[in-house]
Design an enzyme around this catalytic site. Structure first.
Site, PDB file in Angstrom:
ATOM      1  N   SER A   1       4.069  -1.606  -3.462  1.00 51.88           N
ATOM      2  CA  SER A   1       5.052  -0.890  -2.631  1.00 51.88           C
ATOM      3  C   SER A   1       6.432  -1.464  -2.927  1.00 51.88           C
ATOM      4  O   SER A   1       6.542  -2.609  -3.402  1.00 51.88           O
ATOM      5  CB  SER A   1       4.725  -1.122  -1.152  1.00 51.88           C
ATOM      6  OG  SER A   1       5.775  -0.665  -0.319  1.00 51.88           O
TER       7      SER A   1
ATOM      8  N   TYR B   1       2.214  -6.003   6.223  1.00 54.12           N
ATOM      9  CA  TYR B   1       2.285  -5.109   5.055  1.00 54.12           C
ATOM     10  C   TYR B   1       3.128  -5.730   3.947  1.00 54.12           C
ATOM     11  O   TYR B   1       2.731  -5.745   2.780  1.00 54.12           O
ATOM     12  CB  TYR B   1       2.877  -3.773   5.520  1.00 54.12           C
ATOM     13  CG  TYR B   1       2.835  -2.650   4.514  1.00 54.12           C
ATOM     14  CD1 TYR B   1       1.708  -1.834   4.398  1.00 54.12           C
ATOM     15  CD2 TYR B   1       3.932  -2.373   3.697  1.00 54.12           C
ATOM     16  CE1 TYR B   1       1.677  -0.776   3.497  1.00 54.12           C
ATOM     17  CE2 TYR B   1       3.906  -1.329   2.790  1.00 54.12           C
ATOM     18  CZ  TYR B   1       2.777  -0.533   2.695  1.00 54.12           C
ATOM     19  OH  TYR B   1       2.758   0.514   1.806  1.00 54.12           O
TER      20      TYR B   1
HETATM   21  P1  NAD Z   1      -2.966   7.566   3.198  1.00 51.53           P
HETATM   22  O1  NAD Z   1      -3.155   7.140   4.610  1.00 51.53           O
HETATM   23  O2  NAD Z   1      -2.810   9.000   2.874  1.00 51.53           O
HETATM   24  O3  NAD Z   1      -4.133   6.986   2.282  1.00 51.53           O
HETATM   25  C1  NAD Z   1      -4.722   5.730   2.514  1.00 51.53           C
HETATM   26  C2  NAD Z   1      -6.089   5.740   1.879  1.00 51.53           C
HETATM   27  O4  NAD Z   1      -6.695   4.468   2.117  1.00 51.53           O
HETATM   28  C3  NAD Z   1      -7.017   6.804   2.467  1.00 51.53           C
HETATM   29  O5  NAD Z   1      -7.758   7.396   1.430  1.00 51.53           O
HETATM   30  C4  NAD Z   1      -7.915   5.997   3.382  1.00 51.53           C
HETATM   31  O6  NAD Z   1      -9.198   6.581   3.529  1.00 51.53           O
HETATM   32  C5  NAD Z   1      -7.993   4.706   2.604  1.00 51.53           C
HETATM   33  N1  NAD Z   1      -8.456   3.593   3.431  1.00 51.53           N
HETATM   34  C6  NAD Z   1      -7.886   3.100   4.558  1.00 51.53           C
HETATM   35  N2  NAD Z   1      -8.647   2.107   5.040  1.00 51.53           N
HETATM   36  C7  NAD Z   1      -9.688   1.952   4.191  1.00 51.53           C
HETATM   37  C8  NAD Z   1     -10.823   1.099   4.146  1.00 51.53           C
HETATM   38  N3  NAD Z   1     -11.045   0.182   5.095  1.00 51.53           N
HETATM   39  N4  NAD Z   1     -11.691   1.245   3.122  1.00 51.53           N
HETATM   40  C9  NAD Z   1     -11.511   2.183   2.168  1.00 51.53           C
HETATM   41  N5  NAD Z   1     -10.463   3.022   2.163  1.00 51.53           N
HETATM   42  C10 NAD Z   1      -9.568   2.904   3.169  1.00 51.53           C
HETATM   43  O7  NAD Z   1      -1.699   6.735   2.690  1.00 51.53           O
HETATM   44  P2  NAD Z   1      -0.941   6.681   1.284  1.00 51.53           P
HETATM   45  O8  NAD Z   1       0.494   6.726   1.608  1.00 51.53           O
HETATM   46  O9  NAD Z   1      -1.523   7.643   0.318  1.00 51.53           O
HETATM   47  O10 NAD Z   1      -1.277   5.194   0.848  1.00 51.53           O
HETATM   48  C11 NAD Z   1      -1.938   4.850  -0.349  1.00 51.53           C
HETATM   49  C12 NAD Z   1      -1.413   3.527  -0.858  1.00 51.53           C
HETATM   50  O11 NAD Z   1      -0.037   3.684  -1.225  1.00 51.53           O
HETATM   51  C13 NAD Z   1      -1.461   2.392   0.162  1.00 51.53           C
HETATM   52  O12 NAD Z   1      -1.852   1.183  -0.467  1.00 51.53           O
HETATM   53  C14 NAD Z   1      -0.028   2.297   0.630  1.00 51.53           C
HETATM   54  O13 NAD Z   1       0.303   1.014   1.102  1.00 51.53           O
HETATM   55  C15 NAD Z   1       0.706   2.627  -0.659  1.00 51.53           C
HETATM   56  N6  NAD Z   1       2.095   3.029  -0.459  1.00 51.53           N
HETATM   57  C16 NAD Z   1       2.383   4.132   0.254  1.00 51.53           C
HETATM   58  C17 NAD Z   1       3.717   4.485   0.432  1.00 51.53           C
HETATM   59  C18 NAD Z   1       4.120   5.703   1.214  1.00 51.53           C
HETATM   60  O14 NAD Z   1       5.335   5.847   1.465  1.00 51.53           O
HETATM   61  N7  NAD Z   1       3.218   6.584   1.580  1.00 51.53           N
HETATM   62  C19 NAD Z   1       4.733   3.697  -0.123  1.00 51.53           C
HETATM   63  C20 NAD Z   1       4.393   2.564  -0.843  1.00 51.53           C
HETATM   64  C21 NAD Z   1       3.052   2.246  -1.015  1.00 51.53           C
END
Ligand code: NAD
Length: 257
Positions: free
Chosen positions: A139, A152
């Protein structure tokens, strides 16, 4: 791209960024393994839809990424893991002196420790195959801090450190390990934190988006899932064979400031 016929495990891929990465890799001819902790009919239907649309093999494996043995079992059940995308993640917004310990523990376990367990389990399979790509979805918060996100920010900085170390440990092998550092993407993870962000700053939800979230990104726009998925595909390609132990920011200029 040299990825056709490879097998990818994408943790946390029934939603948001992980699902987009699975779809992009499948379109490039990669067999994909979707994962989450839910094991619903919808999860299995997602895998079936990807297989139908792209002609690759796609399946769903349930594993809770907060549990070390399930992280390792995911890779064992996959059988092959040429590409490992450590993407599963959760968020919680609170000041550190009010941060619930169960939320802290879950964020550190899912966002950071899971990547240790899956990487340790996948490396022997990559070595056997003579090729491997590890892509950690870190991130902008792996490079920069923001208030109220201590767990985080800590976990994502840890993932960046792990990425550099694994890149060094595998540098002489046909295996790379890199992190993608996204800025804000409008996924369920971000939508869920808008009310808490508004409360912590004492502003409306619209103001939280404009004055806190998008204020960090000089582009003043959300990053898209497709932009991140394309970056992951690049890191899996031959063109990126010497790109290892590094981070690629896809953040609308946030980390350049
Ligand atoms: P999201 O909530 O759409 O997806 C999160 C995913 O993680 C889902 O598929 C969920 O089922 C899975 N998950 C959560 N807990 C879990 C567990 N205990 N076991 C297995 N799977 C689990 O969110 P996203 O934004 O797509 O996030 C995906 C990644 O991207 C994360 O690591 C997040 O930190 C990172 N990220 C997101 C952003 C953003 O702005 N959305 C920015 C930087 C990084």
């Amino acid at each position: 791209m040299s990825v056709k016929g490879k097998t990818a495990v994408i943790t946390g891929s029934n939603s948001g960024i992980g699902l987009g990465i699975a779809e992009e890799l499948a379109r490039a001819g990669v067999n994909v393994i979707l994962n989450s902790f839910t094991d619903s009919d919808e999860d299995h239907a997602l895998a079936a839809r990807i297989a139908d649309e792209t002609g690759v093999q796609a399946r769903y494996i349930k594993a809770d990424m907060s549990k070390p043995d399930e992280c390792r079992a995911l890779i064992a059940q996959a059988g092959a893991c040429d590409i490992l995308v450590n993407n599963a993640g959760i968020q919680h917004v609170a000041p550190i002196d009010e941060f619930p310990q169960d939320k802290w523990d879950a964020i550190i376990a899912i966002n950071m420790n899971s990547a240790f367990h899956t990487t340790a389990a996948a490396l022997p399979l990559m070595r056997k195959a003579g090729w491997g790509r590890i892509v950690n979805i870190a991130s902008a918060h792996g490079l920069r801090a923001s208030p109220f996100k201590a767990a985080y920010v800590t976990a994502k900085h840890g993932v960046v450190g792990m990425t550099k170390t694994v890149g060094l440990e595998t540098a002489k092998e046909p295996i790379t390990c890199n992190a993608v550092c996204p800025g804000y993407v409008l996924t369920p993870l971000v939508e869920a934190q808008i009310p808490d962000t508004a409360r912590q700053y004492g502003i409306s939800e619209d103001a939280a988006i404009e004055q806190v979230i998008l204020a960090k990104q000089p582009s003043k726009d959300f990053v898209t899932v497709e932009q991140l998925a394309g970056t992951v595909l690049y890191l899996c390609s031959d063109a990126a064979a010497q790109v290892t132990g590094t981070t690629i920011s896809v953040d609308g200029g946030w980390s350049a400031q």
